[in-house]
Design an enzyme around this catalytic site. Structure first.
Site, short mmCIF file in Angstrom:
data_model
loop_
_atom_site.label_atom_id
_atom_site.label_comp_id
_atom_site.label_asym_id
_atom_site.label_seq_id
_atom_site.Cartn_x
_atom_site.Cartn_y
_atom_site.Cartn_z
CG ASP A 1 40.42 27.98 52.37
OD1 ASP A 1 40.66 28.81 51.47
OD2 ASP A 1 40.37 28.28 53.58
CB CYS B 1 35.62 46.38 47.95
SG CYS B 1 34.82 44.86 47.39
CE1 TYR C 1 43.19 24.60 52.94
CE2 TYR C 1 42.61 23.10 54.72
CZ TYR C 1 43.09 24.32 54.28
OH TYR C 1 43.50 25.26 55.21
CD GLU D 1 45.12 23.79 57.86
OE1 GLU D 1 43.94 23.88 57.43
OE2 GLU D 1 45.90 24.76 57.89
#
Length: 288
Positions: A134, A194, A116, A33
């Site tokens: 995030d 999409c 985060y 991370e």
């Protein structure tokens, strides 16, 4: 509404990232991370594997010297993260017996660990059902739930909003990972796919006709430059320092950039950030 279709999609499209492998420790998750902040995953994996082989836990890493850590960090960018990670590991050893904490508040108290990262470690390493937000997750939530483009800085209210989407039946951590993956691969900033999105049927943005960003949103979008910036010059100077086992004279730094004022500013900022040191002779080296 979103849980089942998103998890079904994730089962088919989850990237085989190194730190998602079975048996990855909480330290491995924390390391991934920190390394992945503002850095593409493709650049992180090789370095992450090298670090895990060399420093498999906080205790071994805590014994490393700062110059050793900065050389191993290489070109991941924002090298202060590496030094903060070293501080973090040393505190994990001194305060937590070498075990990465499993709760958000304790993680937040560690050096270099923000909202985060604390939640990502609690969620992905320990299975805590906490919102992990995030930029990817913010963008998916803004489009799918609110029907508009992402703009503005992150806020605490988004943690509450995303928490409302999490399933309470044990699938929360995987759902959180799936949200991030969807934002990274499908619901992207400029060209969202999409037609491939599992949330399309319930997406508020699609229902609204996929409106383009407004003038105020476009005005706030800034392309982050790199070429010609102080950040680039800092990187060039760091390359010189990482590439030498001994302190280097000013002349070795002067050749990396023609603008003396900018070069001096970049060098001074490295000294101020603790990423470089100057000895009694006026030579420069990585911190030791």
């Amino acid at each position: 509404m979103f849980v089942s279709p998103l998890l079904t999609w994730f089962d088919l499209h989850e990237r085989p990232l190194a730190w998602r492998e079975s048996g990855t420790s909480a330290w491995g998750v924390l390391l991934s991370e920190v390394m992945s902040q503002q850095t593409p995953v493709a650049r992180v994996e090789t370095v992450w594997r090298e670090w895990m082989a060399r420093w498999p836990d906080p205790a071994t890493f805590a014994q490393a010297a700062p110059d050793e850590v900065l050389r191993a960090w290489g070109k991941l960018g924002y090298p202060r993260r590496a030094l903060r990670l070293l501080e973090c590991a040393r505190q994990i050893v001194s305060l937590h017996d070498g075990r990465v904490p499993d709760d958000v508040d304790t993680l937040l108290a560690l050096p270099g660990i923000g909202d985060y990262t604390a939640r990502a470690v609690a969620c992905f390493a320990y299975g805590k059902n906490v919102p992990v937000v995030d930029t990817n997750v913010r963008r998916v939530h803004r489009r799918a739930v609110e029907g508009r483009y992402l703009s503005g800085a992150a806020s605490k209210s988004e943690l509450v909003a995303v928490a409302e989407l999490l399933p309470k039946d044990g699938r929360g951590p995987r759902f959180s990972a799936a949200l991030m993956e969807l934002g990274a691969l499908v619901c992207t900033a400029t060209s969202p796919a999409c037609t491939e999105c599992p949330l399309r049927a319930g997406c508020a943005w699609v229902a609204a006709g996929s409106p383009p960003p407004g003038a105020d949103e476009l005005a706030k979008k800034k392309v982050q430059k790199f070429i010609g910036t102080d950040r680039q010059v800092r990187g060039l100077i760091m390359d010189v320092l990482r590439g030498s086992d001994v302190a280097v004279p000013q002349a070795a730094i002067d050749v990396v950039w023609p603008d003396g004022t900018q070069r001096s500013r970049a060098l001074y900022s490295l000294l101020e950030d603790g990423l470089a040191e100057q000895d009694d002779r006026g030579y420069f080296h990585l911190p030791r």
